[in-house]
Design a protein around this motif. Structure first.
Motif, PDB file in Angstrom:
ATOM      1  N   HIS A 291       0.816  -1.207   0.000  1.00 21.79           N
ATOM      2  CA  HIS A 291       0.000   0.000   0.000  1.00 21.79           C
ATOM      3  C   HIS A 291       0.855   1.265   0.000  1.00 21.79           C
ATOM      4  CE1 HIS A 291      -3.650  -2.301   0.615  1.00 21.79           C
ATOM      5  NE2 HIS A 291      -3.049  -2.953   1.598  1.00 21.79           N
ATOM      6  N   GLN A 292       2.146   1.120   0.264  1.00 18.66           N
ATOM      7  CA  GLN A 292       3.028   2.285   0.342  1.00 18.66           C
ATOM      8  C   GLN A 292       4.126   2.287  -0.702  1.00 18.66           C
ATOM      9  OE1 GLN A 292       4.502   3.049   4.370  1.00 18.66           O
ATOM     10  NE2 GLN A 292       2.910   1.714   5.192  1.00 18.66           N
ATOM     11  N   ASP A 293       4.604   1.106  -1.090  1.00 18.52           N
ATOM     12  CA  ASP A 293       5.763   1.031  -1.973  1.00 18.52           C
ATOM     13  C   ASP A 293       5.424   1.488  -3.389  1.00 18.52           C
ATOM     14  OD1 ASP A 293       7.128  -0.030   0.154  1.00 18.52           O
ATOM     15  OD2 ASP A 293       6.804  -2.114  -0.456  1.00 18.52           O
ATOM     16  N   PRO A 294       6.368   2.142  -4.070  1.00 19.97           N
ATOM     17  CA  PRO A 294       6.142   2.540  -5.458  1.00 19.97           C
ATOM     18  C   PRO A 294       6.227   1.335  -6.396  1.00 19.97           C
ATOM     19  CG  PRO A 294       8.385   3.058  -4.817  1.00 19.97           C
ATOM     20  CD  PRO A 294       7.681   2.572  -3.568  1.00 19.97           C
ATOM     21  N   PRO A 295       5.727   1.452  -7.626  1.00 25.07           N
ATOM     22  CA  PRO A 295       5.799   0.336  -8.564  1.00 25.07           C
ATOM     23  C   PRO A 295       7.232   0.080  -9.019  1.00 25.07           C
ATOM     24  CG  PRO A 295       4.977   2.288  -9.669  1.00 25.07           C
ATOM     25  CD  PRO A 295       5.060   2.623  -8.204  1.00 25.07           C
ATOM     26  N   VAL A 296       7.566  -1.190  -9.160  1.00 24.11           N
ATOM     27  CA  VAL A 296       8.906  -1.587  -9.599  1.00 24.11           C
ATOM     28  C   VAL A 296       8.780  -2.608 -10.729  1.00 24.11           C
ATOM     29  CG1 VAL A 296      11.089  -2.678  -8.951  1.00 24.11           C
ATOM     30  CG2 VAL A 296       9.914  -1.179  -7.320  1.00 24.11           C
ATOM     31  N   LEU A 297       9.431  -2.322 -11.851  1.00 21.26           N
ATOM     32  CA  LEU A 297       9.506  -3.252 -12.974  1.00 21.26           C
ATOM     33  C   LEU A 297      10.946  -3.690 -13.173  1.00 21.26           C
ATOM     34  CD1 LEU A 297       7.351  -1.531 -15.775  1.00 21.26           C
ATOM     35  CD2 LEU A 297       6.591  -3.111 -13.991  1.00 21.26           C
ATOM     36  N   VAL A 298      11.111  -4.901 -13.715  1.00 19.21           N
ATOM     37  CA  VAL A 298      12.430  -5.396 -14.096  1.00 19.21           C
ATOM     38  C   VAL A 298      12.361  -5.869 -15.551  1.00 19.21           C
ATOM     39  CG1 VAL A 298      14.249  -7.083 -13.672  1.00 19.21           C
ATOM     40  CG2 VAL A 298      12.983  -6.106 -11.753  1.00 19.21           C
ATOM     41  N   MET A 299      13.351  -5.472 -16.345  1.00 23.64           N
ATOM     42  CA  MET A 299      13.490  -5.961 -17.720  1.00 23.64           C
ATOM     43  C   MET A 299      14.858  -6.603 -17.893  1.00 23.64           C
ATOM     44  SD  MET A 299      11.794  -3.078 -20.234  1.00 23.64           S
ATOM     45  CE  MET A 299      11.799  -4.240 -21.631  1.00 23.64           C
ATOM     46  N   ASP A 300      14.924  -7.611 -18.752  1.00 24.85           N
ATOM     47  CA  ASP A 300      16.222  -8.152 -19.116  1.00 24.85           C
ATOM     48  C   ASP A 300      16.881  -7.212 -20.113  1.00 24.85           C
ATOM     49  OD1 ASP A 300      15.882  -9.803 -22.076  1.00 24.85           O
ATOM     50  OD2 ASP A 300      14.092  -9.160 -20.984  1.00 24.85           O
ATOM     51  N   GLU A 301      18.188  -7.275 -20.231  1.00 32.47           N
ATOM     52  CA  GLU A 301      18.903  -6.292 -21.052  1.00 32.47           C
ATOM     53  C   GLU A 301      18.617  -6.433 -22.545  1.00 32.47           C
ATOM     54  OE1 GLU A 301      23.218  -8.556 -21.507  1.00 32.47           O
ATOM     55  OE2 GLU A 301      23.020  -6.873 -20.135  1.00 32.47           O
ATOM     56  N   LEU A 302      18.039  -7.558 -22.964  1.00 35.90           N
ATOM     57  CA  LEU A 302      17.654  -7.723 -24.357  1.00 35.90           C
ATOM     58  C   LEU A 302      16.258  -7.176 -24.643  1.00 35.90           C
ATOM     59  CD1 LEU A 302      19.012 -11.331 -25.117  1.00 35.90           C
ATOM     60  CD2 LEU A 302      20.118  -9.114 -25.540  1.00 35.90           C
ATOM     61  N   GLY A 303      15.568  -6.799 -23.586  1.00 34.69           N
ATOM     62  CA  GLY A 303      14.239  -6.228 -23.756  1.00 34.69           C
ATOM     63  C   GLY A 303      13.180  -7.241 -24.147  1.00 34.69           C
ATOM     64  N   GLN A 304      13.373  -8.509 -23.760  1.00 33.09           N
ATOM     65  CA  GLN A 304      12.427  -9.560 -24.144  1.00 33.09           C
ATOM     66  C   GLN A 304      11.294  -9.722 -23.128  1.00 33.09           C
ATOM     67  OE1 GLN A 304      15.276 -12.814 -24.532  1.00 33.09           O
ATOM     68  NE2 GLN A 304      15.130 -12.670 -26.759  1.00 33.09           N
ATOM     69  N   PHE A 305      11.565  -9.406 -21.858  1.00 29.08           N
ATOM     70  CA  PHE A 305      10.589  -9.665 -20.808  1.00 29.08           C
ATOM     71  C   PHE A 305      10.442  -8.447 -19.887  1.00 29.08           C
ATOM     72  CE2 PHE A 305      12.566 -13.714 -21.927  1.00 29.08           C
ATOM     73  CZ  PHE A 305      11.449 -14.456 -22.285  1.00 29.08           C
ATOM     74  N   VAL A 306       9.214  -8.240 -19.406  1.00 29.25           N
ATOM     75  CA  VAL A 306       8.922  -7.200 -18.418  1.00 29.25           C
ATOM     76  C   VAL A 306       8.250  -7.877 -17.231  1.00 29.25           C
ATOM     77  CG1 VAL A 306       7.718  -5.053 -17.919  1.00 29.25           C
ATOM     78  CG2 VAL A 306       8.539  -5.504 -20.236  1.00 29.25           C
ATOM     79  N   ILE A 307       8.805  -7.685 -16.030  1.00 25.03           N
ATOM     80  CA  ILE A 307       8.269  -8.318 -14.828  1.00 25.03           C
ATOM     81  C   ILE A 307       7.833  -7.252 -13.828  1.00 25.03           C
ATOM     82  CG2 ILE A 307       8.721  -9.914 -12.934  1.00 25.03           C
ATOM     83  CD1 ILE A 307      11.038 -11.051 -14.607  1.00 25.03           C
ATOM     84  N   PRO A 308       6.530  -7.137 -13.514  1.00 21.50           N
ATOM     85  CA  PRO A 308       6.104  -6.283 -12.390  1.00 21.50           C
ATOM     86  C   PRO A 308       6.535  -6.953 -11.081  1.00 21.50           C
ATOM     87  CG  PRO A 308       4.292  -6.703 -13.931  1.00 21.50           C
ATOM     88  CD  PRO A 308       5.374  -7.694 -14.240  1.00 21.50           C
ATOM     89  N   LEU A 309       7.483  -6.340 -10.386  1.00 15.75           N
ATOM     90  CA  LEU A 309       8.096  -6.995  -9.236  1.00 15.75           C
ATOM     91  C   LEU A 309       7.455  -6.588  -7.908  1.00 15.75           C
ATOM     92  CD1 LEU A 309      10.437  -9.006  -8.842  1.00 15.75           C
ATOM     93  CD2 LEU A 309      11.913  -7.057  -8.358  1.00 15.75           C
ATOM     94  N   LEU A 310       7.124  -5.312  -7.765  1.00 12.75           N
ATOM     95  CA  LEU A 310       6.530  -4.818  -6.522  1.00 12.75           C
ATOM     96  C   LEU A 310       5.355  -3.896  -6.825  1.00 12.75           C
ATOM     97  CD1 LEU A 310       9.694  -3.890  -4.386  1.00 12.75           C
ATOM     98  CD2 LEU A 310       8.172  -5.843  -4.034  1.00 12.75           C
ATOM     99  N   SER A 311       4.356  -3.914  -5.918  1.00 16.55           N
ATOM    100  CA  SER A 311       3.174  -3.049  -6.022  1.00 16.55           C
ATOM    101  C   SER A 311       2.453  -3.254  -7.348  1.00 16.55           C
ATOM    102  CB  SER A 311       3.564  -1.578  -5.832  1.00 16.55           C
ATOM    103  OG  SER A 311       4.030  -1.360  -4.528  1.00 16.55           O
TER     104      SER A 311
END
Length: 252
Positions: A69-89
């Motif tokens: 409820h407090q943390d900002p959104p966090v995404l992770v991508m691989d350096e090839l730009g193949q995948f996007v992962i919503p990691l937090l919030s």
């Protein structure tokens, strides 16, 4: 603010593409000292997009993670730009929707791991203001609020307020500028979502008959859009002349 953080040369190349495509973003390459800088952005509530391994991100952010409820959104991508992962919030902070937008923008595959991933979030903007509030006060506050939760104006489905603001010139102008519908509700209608408010102002209640215009209007707007239960994803923020909040509901 969106912070794009890259740790390799390949990640930097991808980061430049993302920076060019994402409004209100800044690109950071190998910031030092890494943990202190990144944790600082996180504490400030900035949306974070990492181009690196998920393990690095989790080890770095673990000491400052508070709650969904407090943390900002966090995404992770691989350096090839193949995948996007919503990691937090994912839900509360909007990372799932933001991840979807980034995946579509970059032609990447969205890797969704949270519940209700098959639902489509609908975002609504609620605003209150002084009479004849200048447009810059409204627009700057709106952009600040959306940036805090990793959204852009194009992801907002409409602007909502109380009915005594139905003729507010610059709220109407703001909606027109961003091609939003502008809908207002009576105090009675807004009072139906009172239990969902993050804060209650007795002064506002005495003035307009509802404990909070921005949050109430955003919540009722979200409910009207989908028919589903709404929730706040940005609690009320304000400047000297206006208030702003963002709500969300889910549509199958």
């Amino acid at each position: 603010m969106i912070r794009i953080i890259a740790l390799t040369d390949a990640g930097l190349a991808l980061g430049k593409q993302l920076h060019a495509a994402l409004p209100h973003s800044q690109l950071h390459f190998k910031p030092k000292p890494f943990a202190d800088v990144v944790q600082g952005y996180f504490r400030e509530g900035d949306a974070l997009l990492f181009i690196c391994a998920t393990g690095i991100v989790m080890r770095t952010l673990a000491p400052v993670i508070a709650s969904k409820h407090q943390d900002p959104p966090v995404l992770v991508m691989d350096e090839l730009g193949q995948f996007v992962i919503p990691l937090l919030s994912g839900h509360e902070g909007g990372a799932n929707q933001w991840g979807l937008e980034v995946s579509e923008l970059m032609g990447a595959q969205l890797v969704m791991t949270t519940a209700n991933a098959y639902l489509n979030p609908v975002y609504t903007l609620g605003m209150g203001c002084e009479r004849h509030c200048p447009l810059p006060y409204l627009e700057d506050l709106m952009l600040q609020g959306l940036a805090q939760i990793g959204l852009i104006p194009e992801q907002v489905s409409g602007l909502y307020s109380i009915d005594i603001k139905a003729d507010e010139t610059h709220l109407i102008e703001l909606a027109r500028k961003y091609q939003w519908s502008f809908i207002t509700y009576s105090a009675h209608a807004l009072s139906e979502v009172e239990p969902l408010l993050s804060t209650r102002s007795d002064y506002v209640f005495k003035t307009v008959g509802v404990y909070g215009v921005a949050e109430s209007a955003a919540l009722v707007g979200a409910r009207s859009r989908t028919g589903a239960s709404p929730e706040l994803c940005l609690n009320k923020i304000k400047n000297t002349k206006a208030t702003c909040a963002v709500a969300r509901s889910y549509q199958v």
